[in-house]
Motif scaffolding. Structure first.
Motif, PDB file in Angstrom:
ATOM      1  N   VAL A  16       0.947  -1.153   0.063  1.00  0.00           N
ATOM      2  CA  VAL A  16       0.021   0.046   0.027  1.00  0.00           C
ATOM      3  C   VAL A  16       1.083   1.340   0.092  1.00  0.00           C
ATOM      4  O   VAL A  16       0.520   2.036  -0.874  1.00  0.00           O
ATOM      5  CB  VAL A  16      -0.905   0.165   1.397  1.00  0.00           C
ATOM      6  CG1 VAL A  16      -1.603   1.305   1.254  1.00  0.00           C
ATOM      7  CG2 VAL A  16      -2.102  -1.110   1.171  1.00  0.00           C
ATOM      8  N   ALA A  17       1.804   1.285   0.951  1.00  0.00           N
ATOM      9  CA  ALA A  17       2.895   2.473   1.012  1.00  0.00           C
ATOM     10  C   ALA A  17       3.559   2.860  -0.191  1.00  0.00           C
ATOM     11  O   ALA A  17       4.027   4.208  -0.450  1.00  0.00           O
ATOM     12  CB  ALA A  17       3.454   2.438   2.249  1.00  0.00           C
ATOM     13  N   ILE A  24      10.510   3.710   3.071  1.00  0.00           N
ATOM     14  CA  ILE A  24       8.977   3.477   3.135  1.00  0.00           C
ATOM     15  C   ILE A  24       8.299   2.427   3.688  1.00  0.00           C
ATOM     16  O   ILE A  24       7.269   2.287   4.415  1.00  0.00           O
ATOM     17  CB  ILE A  24       8.650   3.765   1.774  1.00  0.00           C
ATOM     18  CG1 ILE A  24       8.961   5.186   1.138  1.00  0.00           C
ATOM     19  CG2 ILE A  24       7.027   3.647   1.350  1.00  0.00           C
ATOM     20  CD1 ILE A  24       8.784   5.281  -0.466  1.00  0.00           C
ATOM     21  N   GLY A  25       8.835   1.137   3.494  1.00  0.00           N
ATOM     22  CA  GLY A  25       8.237  -0.013   3.719  1.00  0.00           C
ATOM     23  C   GLY A  25       8.589  -0.293   5.362  1.00  0.00           C
ATOM     24  O   GLY A  25       7.696  -0.570   6.066  1.00  0.00           O
ATOM     25  N   ALA A  26       9.592  -0.117   5.720  1.00  0.00           N
ATOM     26  CA  ALA A  26      10.153  -0.001   7.142  1.00  0.00           C
ATOM     27  C   ALA A  26       9.264   0.747   7.947  1.00  0.00           C
ATOM     28  O   ALA A  26       9.017   0.290   9.203  1.00  0.00           O
ATOM     29  CB  ALA A  26      11.466   0.010   7.372  1.00  0.00           C
ATOM     30  N   LEU A  27       8.840   1.891   7.838  1.00  0.00           N
ATOM     31  CA  LEU A  27       8.060   2.817   8.518  1.00  0.00           C
ATOM     32  C   LEU A  27       6.594   2.617   8.495  1.00  0.00           C
ATOM     33  O   LEU A  27       5.961   2.872   9.320  1.00  0.00           O
ATOM     34  CB  LEU A  27       8.653   3.950   8.068  1.00  0.00           C
ATOM     35  CG  LEU A  27      10.052   4.573   8.396  1.00  0.00           C
ATOM     36  CD1 LEU A  27      10.096   6.116   8.146  1.00  0.00           C
ATOM     37  CD2 LEU A  27      10.002   4.443   9.900  1.00  0.00           C
ATOM     38  N   ILE A  36       3.742   2.603  11.864  1.00  0.00           N
ATOM     39  CA  ILE A  36       2.642   3.772  11.531  1.00  0.00           C
ATOM     40  C   ILE A  36       1.201   3.053  11.389  1.00  0.00           C
ATOM     41  O   ILE A  36       0.281   3.629  12.367  1.00  0.00           O
ATOM     42  CB  ILE A  36       2.608   4.484  10.081  1.00  0.00           C
ATOM     43  CG1 ILE A  36       4.183   5.257  10.434  1.00  0.00           C
ATOM     44  CG2 ILE A  36       1.602   5.465   9.941  1.00  0.00           C
ATOM     45  CD1 ILE A  36       4.369   6.020   8.982  1.00  0.00           C
ATOM     46  N   CYS A  37       0.893   2.088  10.731  1.00  0.00           N
ATOM     47  CA  CYS A  37      -0.280   1.435  10.650  1.00  0.00           C
ATOM     48  C   CYS A  37      -0.564   0.642  11.821  1.00  0.00           C
ATOM     49  O   CYS A  37      -1.820   0.593  12.361  1.00  0.00           O
ATOM     50  CB  CYS A  37      -0.480   0.358   9.549  1.00  0.00           C
ATOM     51  SG  CYS A  37      -0.332   1.339   8.038  1.00  0.00           S
ATOM     52  N   TYR A  38       0.323  -0.109  12.517  1.00  0.00           N
ATOM     53  CA  TYR A  38       0.228  -0.827  13.814  1.00  0.00           C
ATOM     54  C   TYR A  38      -0.288  -0.067  14.849  1.00  0.00           C
ATOM     55  O   TYR A  38      -1.494  -0.341  15.447  1.00  0.00           O
ATOM     56  CB  TYR A  38       1.332  -1.378  14.274  1.00  0.00           C
ATOM     57  CG  TYR A  38       1.406  -2.451  15.404  1.00  0.00           C
ATOM     58  CD1 TYR A  38       1.429  -3.825  15.170  1.00  0.00           C
ATOM     59  CD2 TYR A  38       1.204  -2.095  16.766  1.00  0.00           C
ATOM     60  CE1 TYR A  38       1.493  -4.776  16.013  1.00  0.00           C
ATOM     61  CE2 TYR A  38       1.269  -2.949  17.701  1.00  0.00           C
ATOM     62  CZ  TYR A  38       1.500  -4.335  17.448  1.00  0.00           C
ATOM     63  OH  TYR A  38       1.287  -5.125  18.480  1.00  0.00           O
ATOM     64  N   PHE A  39       0.351   1.262  15.136  1.00  0.00           N
ATOM     65  CA  PHE A  39      -0.372   2.062  16.143  1.00  0.00           C
ATOM     66  C   PHE A  39      -1.477   2.781  15.878  1.00  0.00           C
ATOM     67  O   PHE A  39      -2.260   3.185  16.766  1.00  0.00           O
ATOM     68  CB  PHE A  39       0.971   2.984  16.748  1.00  0.00           C
ATOM     69  CG  PHE A  39       2.058   2.084  17.504  1.00  0.00           C
ATOM     70  CD1 PHE A  39       1.993   1.690  18.472  1.00  0.00           C
ATOM     71  CD2 PHE A  39       3.405   2.125  16.566  1.00  0.00           C
ATOM     72  CE1 PHE A  39       2.924   0.744  19.254  1.00  0.00           C
ATOM     73  CE2 PHE A  39       4.333   1.046  17.310  1.00  0.00           C
ATOM     74  CZ  PHE A  39       4.043   0.653  18.474  1.00  0.00           C
ATOM     75  N   GLY A  40      -1.621   3.004  14.370  1.00  0.00           N
ATOM     76  CA  GLY A  40      -2.951   3.750  14.030  1.00  0.00           C
ATOM     77  C   GLY A  40      -4.291   2.626  14.257  1.00  0.00           C
ATOM     78  O   GLY A  40      -5.092   3.189  14.566  1.00  0.00           O
ATOM     79  N   TRP A  67       0.401   7.664   4.366  1.00  0.00           N
ATOM     80  CA  TRP A  67       1.910   7.501   4.398  1.00  0.00           C
ATOM     81  C   TRP A  67       2.717   7.828   3.199  1.00  0.00           C
ATOM     82  O   TRP A  67       3.558   8.387   2.763  1.00  0.00           O
ATOM     83  CB  TRP A  67       2.373   6.703   5.355  1.00  0.00           C
ATOM     84  CG  TRP A  67       3.974   6.387   5.204  1.00  0.00           C
ATOM     85  CD1 TRP A  67       4.205   4.920   4.618  1.00  0.00           C
ATOM     86  CD2 TRP A  67       4.916   7.231   5.404  1.00  0.00           C
ATOM     87  NE1 TRP A  67       5.841   4.939   4.635  1.00  0.00           N
ATOM     88  CE2 TRP A  67       6.134   6.170   5.326  1.00  0.00           C
ATOM     89  CE3 TRP A  67       5.237   8.376   5.786  1.00  0.00           C
ATOM     90  CZ2 TRP A  67       7.549   6.694   5.201  1.00  0.00           C
ATOM     91  CZ3 TRP A  67       6.543   9.042   5.900  1.00  0.00           C
ATOM     92  CH2 TRP A  67       7.492   8.036   5.605  1.00  0.00           C
ATOM     93  N   GLY A  68       2.036   6.814   2.118  1.00  0.00           N
ATOM     94  CA  GLY A  68       2.840   6.471   0.757  1.00  0.00           C
ATOM     95  C   GLY A  68       2.763   7.903   0.075  1.00  0.00           C
ATOM     96  O   GLY A  68       3.597   8.172  -0.631  1.00  0.00           O
ATOM     97  N   GLY A  69       1.606   8.700   0.237  1.00  0.00           N
ATOM     98  CA  GLY A  69       1.523   9.890  -0.337  1.00  0.00           C
ATOM     99  C   GLY A  69       2.394  10.924   0.112  1.00  0.00           C
ATOM    100  O   GLY A  69       3.215  11.571  -0.660  1.00  0.00           O
TER     101      GLY A  69
END
Length: 413
Positions: A269-270, A286-289, A293-297, A323-325
């Protein structure tokens, strides 16, 4: 026209098609036994509905003509005028091939929404909602980002393969719909167990398989940019998978198969909006972060806000897409893809970063307003939610009269 490009794009279109059945298995494995048929049926029904709508008028509204940078017209109604010769968007493949490739995006996008509302929305209401949502939200978004004269493209916002169009639009709509529907009954007191983890991994694997067509195919020809997009997609997914495993280990002391599968999906997705714009080294970042971000979101949405985004459609696709954008605005190099007018923020230019933020905000606004309009129209014809009894029995029986596991006689809590 080029036969190699044509063959490549037809294969990519077929790969993207597999993403919707893959999503069906992914979502179906995550729900309880009594709702698995309904969950998969939502994706299957969209496969039929989206193709009919796209070929009748969806493609024309998305890519035919231009009105105020927001929507097309009906010049290609029923694919009239869309033939075997090259079209205006790709000069080395038949117009029909470009149409078919984009059709698969129109298929997977509304299917993503269904993950937020499993176990409680009437199938008739969902079917009608998807039909209206495609017209009010998806077709305008596709035109604004990818269509000739589209508004977001005009301001310099870029989206290689669907960060705004696919993931943010569906993720935001999923969140709004989950809020409107309300939580599943007993949500605070019931443990919702994943009923089939192998199905989850099968679905995630099909998604990863199809995503190579999704991102690499967005180059619209078999060239170096396609290869670049292929590699950034693979790296981001792999980095996110490992990152999610690391978080699981820190939080729970052990890795989980569901967590690894979820990580690879959010990694894809990212990278989607920037796959053909960012340098390869940035795809690791991008992938590592995206996983933390999604886990805690997801945790914040469910634990703090108490929103029942059942399968984390917003938590993964909405947050991951945003985040990807943003990451595209940070890491893009216009030397990789001249479609980008400016380099990203990390290279000393802020213009693209600002355009990306504006694009994300506009996408969110279109998705929120569009979803509210769709819900208002659907409620004229049918209630949104099943009855208490139907929810308790399960939507497989109450909505479809069938059971995924007819020999199972236990209790589904």
């Amino acid at each position: 026209m080029n036969t190699g490009d044509t063959a490549f794009m037809m294969i990519c279109a077929a790969l993207v098609f597999f993403m919707t059945p893959g999503l069906a298995f992914f979502y179906g494995g995550l729900v309880r036994r009594k709702n698995v048929c309904n969950t998969i049926m939502a994706c299957v029904a969209i496969m039929g509905l989206s193709v009919v709508m796209w070929t009748l008028f969806g493609y024309s509204l998305s890519f035919g003509g231009n009105h105020a940078g927001i929507i097309g017209d009906f010049r290609w109604f029923g694919l009239n005028g869309v033939g075997m010769e090259a079209g205006p968007y790709a000069d080395s493949i038949p117009h029909l091939v470009f149409c078919a490739f984009q059709m698969m995006f129109a298929m997977i996008t509304p299917a993503l929404i269904t993950g937020s509302l499993v176990g409680r929305m009437k199938f008739k209401a969902l079917f009608l909602f998807v039909a209206i949502w495609s017209v009010i939200v998806y077709y305008p978004m596709a035109h604004m980002v990818w269509g000739d004269g589209g508004f977001l493209a005009a301001i310099g916002s870029v989206d290689f393969a669907g960060g705004d169009v696919v993931h943010i639009s569906s993720g935001i709509s999923a969140l709004v719909l989950a809020i409107i529907l309300g939580r599943r009954r007993g949500y605070e007191h019931t443990t919702y167990r994943i009923h089939n983890i192998p199905s989850v991994v099968l679905g995630a694997s099909l998604l990863w398989f199809g995503w190579f067509g999704f991102n690499a195919g967005s180059a619209l020809k078999a060239d170096g940019l396609a290869a670049h997009s292929f590699m950034t997609s693979a790296i981001s997914a792999a980095a996110a998978l490992l990152s999610w495993m690391f978080i699981d280990t820190i939080k729970n002391g052990k890795t989980t198969l569901v967590g690894a599968a979820t990580g690879l999906v959010v990694g894809l997705v990212a990278i989607t909006p920037g796959a053909g714009f960012v340098p390869i080294w940035s795809s690791f970042i991008i992938g590592a972060l995206v996983s933390p971000i999604c886990y805690f979101g997801v945790g914040f949405i469910k634990k703090k806000l108490k929103i029942d985004d059942a399968l984390d459609a917003f938590g993964c696709h909405g947050i991951g897409g945003i985040w990807g954008g943003i990451a595209t605005g940070i890491f893009t190099q216009k030397s990789i893809n001249p479609v980008a007018r400016w380099d990203g923020l990390i290279f000393g230019d802020y213009h693209l970063f600002v355009a990306q933020i504006v694009g994300i905000i506009i996408t969110i606004a279109v998705a929120v307003v569009g979803t509210l309009i769709c819900v208002a129209i659907v409620r004229v014809f049918t209630p949104l939610r099943v009855s208490v009894r139907e929810e308790q029995v399960g939507l497989d029986i109450s909505e479809h009269g069938e059971s995924a596991y007819p020999s199972f006689n236990g209790l589904d809590q």
